[in-house]
Design a protein around this motif. Sequence first.
Motif, PDB file in Angstrom:
ATOM      1  N   ASN A   8      -7.899 -54.682 -33.329  1.00 35.66           N
ATOM      2  CA  ASN A   8      -7.614 -54.604 -31.913  1.00 35.66           C
ATOM      3  C   ASN A   8      -8.927 -54.486 -31.148  1.00 35.66           C
ATOM      4  O   ASN A   8      -8.846 -55.315 -29.962  1.00 35.66           O
ATOM      5  CB  ASN A   8      -6.674 -53.322 -31.584  1.00 35.66           C
ATOM      6  N   PHE A   9      -9.701 -53.762 -31.301  1.00 32.54           N
ATOM      7  CA  PHE A   9     -10.948 -53.668 -30.511  1.00 32.54           C
ATOM      8  C   PHE A   9     -11.711 -54.990 -30.440  1.00 32.54           C
ATOM      9  O   PHE A   9     -12.045 -55.270 -29.215  1.00 32.54           O
ATOM     10  CB  PHE A   9     -12.030 -52.596 -31.124  1.00 32.54           C
ATOM     11  N   ILE A  10     -12.026 -55.550 -31.416  1.00 30.51           N
ATOM     12  CA  ILE A  10     -12.563 -57.059 -31.305  1.00 30.51           C
ATOM     13  C   ILE A  10     -11.939 -58.051 -30.540  1.00 30.51           C
ATOM     14  O   ILE A  10     -12.352 -58.690 -29.510  1.00 30.51           O
ATOM     15  CB  ILE A  10     -13.008 -57.594 -32.963  1.00 30.51           C
ATOM     16  N   ARG A 126      -6.806 -44.710 -25.879  1.00 35.77           N
ATOM     17  CA  ARG A 126      -5.885 -44.058 -26.484  1.00 35.77           C
ATOM     18  C   ARG A 126      -5.981 -44.096 -28.021  1.00 35.77           C
ATOM     19  O   ARG A 126      -5.768 -43.005 -28.677  1.00 35.77           O
ATOM     20  CB  ARG A 126      -4.585 -44.452 -26.017  1.00 35.77           C
ATOM     21  N   GLN A 127      -6.293 -45.181 -28.615  1.00 36.69           N
ATOM     22  CA  GLN A 127      -6.244 -45.292 -30.109  1.00 36.69           C
ATOM     23  C   GLN A 127      -7.730 -45.171 -30.901  1.00 36.69           C
ATOM     24  O   GLN A 127      -7.930 -45.232 -31.778  1.00 36.69           O
ATOM     25  CB  GLN A 127      -5.696 -46.512 -30.440  1.00 36.69           C
ATOM     26  N   THR A 128      -8.671 -44.533 -29.914  1.00 34.05           N
ATOM     27  CA  THR A 128      -9.962 -44.120 -30.303  1.00 34.05           C
ATOM     28  C   THR A 128     -10.032 -42.689 -30.630  1.00 34.05           C
ATOM     29  O   THR A 128      -9.764 -42.021 -29.893  1.00 34.05           O
ATOM     30  CB  THR A 128     -11.107 -44.566 -29.350  1.00 34.05           C
ATOM     31  N   VAL A 186      -3.259 -58.636 -31.101  1.00 43.99           N
ATOM     32  CA  VAL A 186      -3.212 -57.162 -31.215  1.00 43.99           C
ATOM     33  C   VAL A 186      -1.946 -56.585 -31.836  1.00 43.99           C
ATOM     34  O   VAL A 186      -0.847 -57.024 -31.517  1.00 43.99           O
ATOM     35  CB  VAL A 186      -3.217 -57.272 -29.777  1.00 43.99           C
ATOM     36  N   ASN A 187      -1.988 -55.563 -32.511  1.00 41.79           N
ATOM     37  CA  ASN A 187      -1.008 -54.716 -32.877  1.00 41.79           C
ATOM     38  C   ASN A 187      -1.071 -53.324 -32.454  1.00 41.79           C
ATOM     39  O   ASN A 187      -1.866 -52.754 -32.982  1.00 41.79           O
ATOM     40  CB  ASN A 187      -0.858 -54.891 -34.648  1.00 41.79           C
ATOM     41  N   GLU A 188      -0.233 -53.019 -31.258  1.00 38.47           N
ATOM     42  CA  GLU A 188      -0.284 -51.674 -31.046  1.00 38.47           C
ATOM     43  C   GLU A 188       0.507 -50.677 -31.813  1.00 38.47           C
ATOM     44  O   GLU A 188       1.652 -50.818 -32.096  1.00 38.47           O
ATOM     45  CB  GLU A 188       0.485 -51.509 -29.511  1.00 38.47           C
TER      46      GLU A 188
END
Length: 402
Positions: A8-10, A126-128, A186-188
Amino acid sequence: MNPQQKRNFIIIWFANLLVAGTATMIMPFLSLYIETMGDFTESYVQKWAGLIFGATFVSAFLMSPIWGRVADKYGYKPILIINGFGLSISIFFMGYVQNVEQFFLLRLFMGIVTGFIPTSLAFISRQTPKEIAGKTLGTLQMGSVTGTLFGPVIGGLLADEFGFQYTFVITAASIATAALLVIFGVNELQRVKKKNAIVYSRMDVLKGIIHHRLLFNVMMITTLIQIGNFSIQPLLSLYVSDLTTSEQVAFLAGLTFSAAGIGNLLFARFWGRLGDQIGYEKVLTILLAIAVIFIIPQAFVTSLWQLIGLRLLFGIAVGGLIPTTTALIRREAPIDIQGEVMGYNTSFRFLGNIIGPLFGGIVSGFIGISSVFYVTGTLFFIAFIILKWTRKLPRQHLEDIL
């Protein structure tokens, strides 16, 4: 970070590079494009260039908390997709406008959907894990800064080579590509909401921010930072022309403008990592002090290389401000309203973007361009004093206030 979070980050990093790069491609020829719509006076073109430039920030200022609230409820991925395609469509139609009024309305609409980069910051935040939030957000900012650095140069070259209309079409296609990257890449990771989770109204959240000293003051500081950054930007080319006898003023102004971006790019990750280690408030205080030290001497330069050197050093300080404030807000805001709180912070940023050019123009009109550096330095110093004072007060928790 797990493998999905890294992926997701990349993808978000590259999407930000595309969006920031292509959205700034149209900036160098904004005034020139207006001139193609009719036989206008110079003052008419300058007036509409200012209105059209600022229109995006006005609607973005109003919409940011709304997008944040929607993201808290439905997730960040849908907002990124809506914003990506919304930007793409608005920029595509800008290539076919017949008059300045249509151009102005499209820029207003663009502001409504201009939250791609702030939303991506909130999504990655949020996901970090909290302990590496600063470093991660600093690295993410490098993507948008790289795009902002090279976008205007590429846009100018494309406009010269293919004309304005095709440049808008190319820009729209690039942003649509970023939106497609989000859709397919992206997969949230969805959070399971607690059954007894409290639902706060917009007024509750706003009151909570106002009564939380650190959050509210950091948002005020965000506005002061943006006023400081944007007050000199429209005047930089005029200041450069006073310092050089070269005929390549536009190129040299671009080089001077980019110097701050290079400093930003080189140190954003470092400041974020330092914030993770010693605390975001400490790093923010250091950055504001460095900004004051390097912005005021810009008023005294006698040659262009001195200005470029000081802009580079100033950019090193500014590079850490956005990731540090974002990481700080991510730490303070409860997870269920994090998007909305970050949306308000984005609004405060856009408020600074609106006030900055007007403020710089008024100050330079009364007491000269060099005086803008004194006044901007004073704003950064005020921000430094506010933060220093806030750090001495007892710590508050937003959930307790809510």
